[in-house]
Design a protein around this motif. Structure first.
Motif, short mmCIF file in Angstrom:
data_model
loop_
_atom_site.label_atom_id
_atom_site.label_comp_id
_atom_site.label_asym_id
_atom_site.label_seq_id
_atom_site.Cartn_x
_atom_site.Cartn_y
_atom_site.Cartn_z
N VAL A 13 -1.86 0.43 8.40
CA VAL A 13 -2.95 0.07 7.49
C VAL A 13 -3.45 -1.33 7.80
O VAL A 13 -4.66 -1.59 7.79
CB VAL A 13 -2.49 0.19 6.02
N VAL A 14 -2.54 -2.24 8.12
CA VAL A 14 -2.94 -3.60 8.48
C VAL A 14 -3.87 -3.57 9.70
O VAL A 14 -4.89 -4.29 9.74
CB VAL A 14 -1.70 -4.48 8.76
N THR A 28 -1.31 -8.20 2.15
CA THR A 28 -1.41 -7.97 0.71
C THR A 28 -2.32 -6.79 0.40
O THR A 28 -2.00 -5.94 -0.44
CB THR A 28 -1.93 -9.23 0.00
N LEU A 29 -3.46 -6.75 1.09
CA LEU A 29 -4.41 -5.66 0.85
C LEU A 29 -3.80 -4.32 1.25
O LEU A 29 -3.97 -3.31 0.56
CB LEU A 29 -5.70 -5.92 1.61
N ILE A 34 -1.57 1.06 -0.24
CA ILE A 34 -0.44 1.99 -0.19
C ILE A 34 0.03 2.31 -1.60
O ILE A 34 0.34 3.47 -1.93
CB ILE A 34 0.70 1.40 0.67
N HIS A 35 0.06 1.31 -2.45
CA HIS A 35 0.43 1.53 -3.85
C HIS A 35 -0.62 2.39 -4.55
O HIS A 35 -0.29 3.29 -5.34
CB HIS A 35 0.58 0.19 -4.57
N VAL A 215 -13.48 -2.56 -3.88
CA VAL A 215 -14.14 -1.26 -4.01
C VAL A 215 -13.34 -0.20 -3.26
O VAL A 215 -13.18 0.93 -3.74
CB VAL A 215 -15.59 -1.34 -3.49
N LEU A 216 -12.83 -0.55 -2.09
CA LEU A 216 -12.01 0.39 -1.32
C LEU A 216 -10.73 0.72 -2.09
O LEU A 216 -10.32 1.89 -2.14
CB LEU A 216 -11.67 -0.21 0.04
N VAL A 217 -10.12 -0.27 -2.70
CA VAL A 217 -8.91 -0.02 -3.51
C VAL A 217 -9.22 0.94 -4.65
O VAL A 217 -8.46 1.87 -4.93
CB VAL A 217 -8.33 -1.35 -4.04
N GLU A 218 -10.36 0.71 -5.32
CA GLU A 218 -10.76 1.60 -6.42
C GLU A 218 -10.92 3.03 -5.92
O GLU A 218 -10.49 3.99 -6.58
CB GLU A 218 -12.07 1.12 -7.04
#
Length: 584
Positions: A13-14, A28-29, A34-35, A215-218
């Motif tokens: 993901v990194v 962190t992102l 992942i969470h 926005v990507l996290v959402e």
């Protein structure tokens, strides 16, 4: 100590994030993403690429309320219909956006986390998902101007104030490619003053700002919610427009492709059976790019197929369809084409740019208007308009040729589907095609939306009366398509990834040779695409003389491999060497 598989996922993901957001805290992102997808509870790295589909699979596309019965939740009505009529036909159901919305029949989502109460509730969605693979839309590019996020934007409140793209109306946007004719920027009065927001599709569909990683996290949180409710196939709606960058077309940008790769990495870790399908109604070469290196979409919509097959049926000339199929690369292991002829949208014309001449496209459009259809237009970057899509019910689109209506509508319609079902890829059939629904001109008049012509809402009881009436064209088409679909399910040579070669039989006969992955079955699928009787010379197929060949569709045997088959207008044959006991 971090579980080693989670550690590997974190690193993957990194690497994606470094390409999308060079300036962010990638570690962190990555942990937040992942969470958000719930991967910690699974801890299963994606297995070696396999193929979670076979010849038995078929997806039916429908709105949640395409069938209605008084006093019953539409999703419950849909499930009853699926259980009774489609249990042995479809293995997957694509329910188009079933969320609260403000326009575009669901594609202007107000609340991603709720089921539209006029359709039902999450329990209804879970009930459907328990019986069949459920495909749902991730409306990823934009949301409704009435959404909570946009209300926050107007109030200049977090987090929504940073979730949308703002732009200077005096800048030059002539390079931006769009599928609509409305103004790109919409002026909005906010607590921070007037601002102009980016609207690729309509002023009620405001583009989300993926340059903001939140926005990507959402969006990943939304994916996790849908996973928890039984969704196993995600259609990434309008994903090609996702990333915007000044001075570009804002279409298919590198960051967009990298976001698709990132989503593939996350969902594959969560569950390797989860599929991503990209909806990119763009020219063929650009569409193919969403396979990536086998690391982006599991499947891509085969958008060139509907207009090319329509052109073939209208002209009686399969040359363009044949040349296109010859040029298509076999999908890599773990990827496939999603083949369809009709959907809730119209028949897109951009995917045949470079495949058909402008006059050929114009002839299709003119004929479709004569058959009751409508034409939707798009703005060109340099100014001007061009036909974007044809809006028509597919059954009515098949009512004749360029010369006008004729008596072969039903035969032509079934022939088109026989061709589609014989091709490499995973087939999807729109519910209204299964039902032979015709143009809904009253709905177009009521909504003012050309696409409403192919979005009829059936009274479920009236529909069932048609389906049991053997004289009804609805009954005849439904039975014919179900027979084709069930017959296909038993043929290893029709596995989505089975070998395919296009046959050279002239312009009047379209044919492909399919061979099963174990090489224990061959099928020569040939269709007469004209309104005249055509002769298929068996010697042209180079059939192996030591094997017994017969037609799966008619049941006829062909012991004389130097003989001929007289194909009636729009007749298809599926010639196989497989024994009758194992083929049916």
């Amino acid at each position: 100590m971090v579980h080693p598989t989670l550690e590997a996922l974190q690193q993957q993901v990194v690497e994606h994030l470094r390409l999308i957001y060079p300036e962010e805290d990638h570690e962190t992102l990555a942990h937040r993403l992942i969470h958000a997808v719930g991967a910690e509870g699974h801890c299963v790295m994606a297995r070696p690429r396999s193929e979670p589909w076979d010849q038995q699979d078929l997806i039916v596309i429908t709105y949640g309320d395409s069938l209605r019965r008084e006093g019953e939740r539409p999703l419950h009505t849909l499930k009853r219909f699926v259980d009774h009529y489609l249990a042995h036909v479809a293995t997957g159901i694509h329910i188009l956006p079933f969320f609260p919305y403000s326009s575009d029949d669901g594609f202007a989502v107000i609340d991603y986390a709720q089921v539209n109460p006029s359709l039902g509730e999450w329990a209804d969605i879970r009930d459907i998902a328990e019986e069949t693979r459920l495909m749902a839309d991730l409306v990823i590019n934009h949301c409704s101007s009435r959404s909570r996020w946009f209300e926050q934007f107007k109030a200049d409140e977090a987090p929504g104030r940073d979730y949308f793209i703002t732009a200077d109306p005096d800048e030059d946007y002539h390079q931006v490619v769009r599928p609509r004719t409305s103004e790109l920027l919409k002026p909005v009065t906010t607590a921070a003053g007037e601002r102009h927001v980016w609207c690729t599709f309509s002023h009620d569909q405001v583009d989300l700002n993926f340059a903001n990683p939140q926005v990507l996290v959402e969006m990943v949180r939304i994916i996790q919610l849908y996973l928890s409710q039984g969704v196993s196939i995600f259609r990434l709606d309008a994903v090609a427009f996702l990333w915007k960058e000044a001075g570009t077309s804002c279409l298919n940008l590198p960051q967009t492709h990298e976001i698709v790769r990132l989503l593939r990495t996350l969902v594959s870790f969560y569950d390797p059976r989860i599929l991503l399908i990209t909806e990119t109604n763009i020219p063929n070469r650009e569409n193919l790019a969403y396979f990536g290196n086998g690391n982006e979409a599991h499947a891509i919509y085969n958008f060139s197929l509907p207009p090319l097959l329509l052109h073939t049926m209208l002209t009686g000339d399969c040359n363009a369809l044949k040349l296109w199929q010859m040029s298509m690369p076999p999908a890599q292991m773990g990827t496939t084409y999603l083949n369809f002829i009709a959907s809730h949208d119209g028949i897109g014309l951009r995917p045949v740019e470079g495949l058909l001449e402008e006059k050929q496209i114009a002839d299709i459009a003119t004929t479709m208007e004569a058959f009751g259809g409508r034409i939707s237009w798009r703005s060109l970057g340099e100014g001007g308009l061009r036909p974007y899509e044809i809006n028509i019910a597919l059954y009515d689109a098949m009512k004749g040729t360029l010369q006008g209506p004729d008596q072969y509508q039903q035969a032509r319609f079934l022939c088109a589907h026989a061709i589609m079902l014989s091709l490499e890829g995973l087939p999807a059939i729109y519910l209204h095609s299964l039902l032979a629904t015709q143009n809904d001109l009253d709905k177009v008049a009521n909504t003012g939306n050309n696409r409403s012509i192919n979005r009829h809402c059936w009274d479920a009881d009236a529909l069932e009366a048609h389906l049991v009436d053997v004289k009804s064209h609805h009954h005849q088409v439904f039975v014919g398509l179900c027979q084709l679909a069930r017959l296909r399910q038993d043929q290893a040579a029709f596995h989505p990834s089975a070998t395919q070669f296009v046959l050279h039989l002239g312009d009047e006969l379209f044919g492909v040779w399919r061979q099963s992955q174990r090489r224990d079955q061959s099928i020569f699928a040939v269709a007469n695409v004209t309104d005249q009787v055509q002769t298929l010379r068996l010697s042209s197929l180079n059939l192996i003389g030591t094997q017994n060949w017969w037609d799966l569709l008619s049941g006829d045997d062909y012991p004389d491999l130097h003989g001929d088959i007289e194909l009636a207008p729009y007749q298809s044959v599926w010639l196989t060497n497989r024994s009758r006991e194992t083929a049916t």
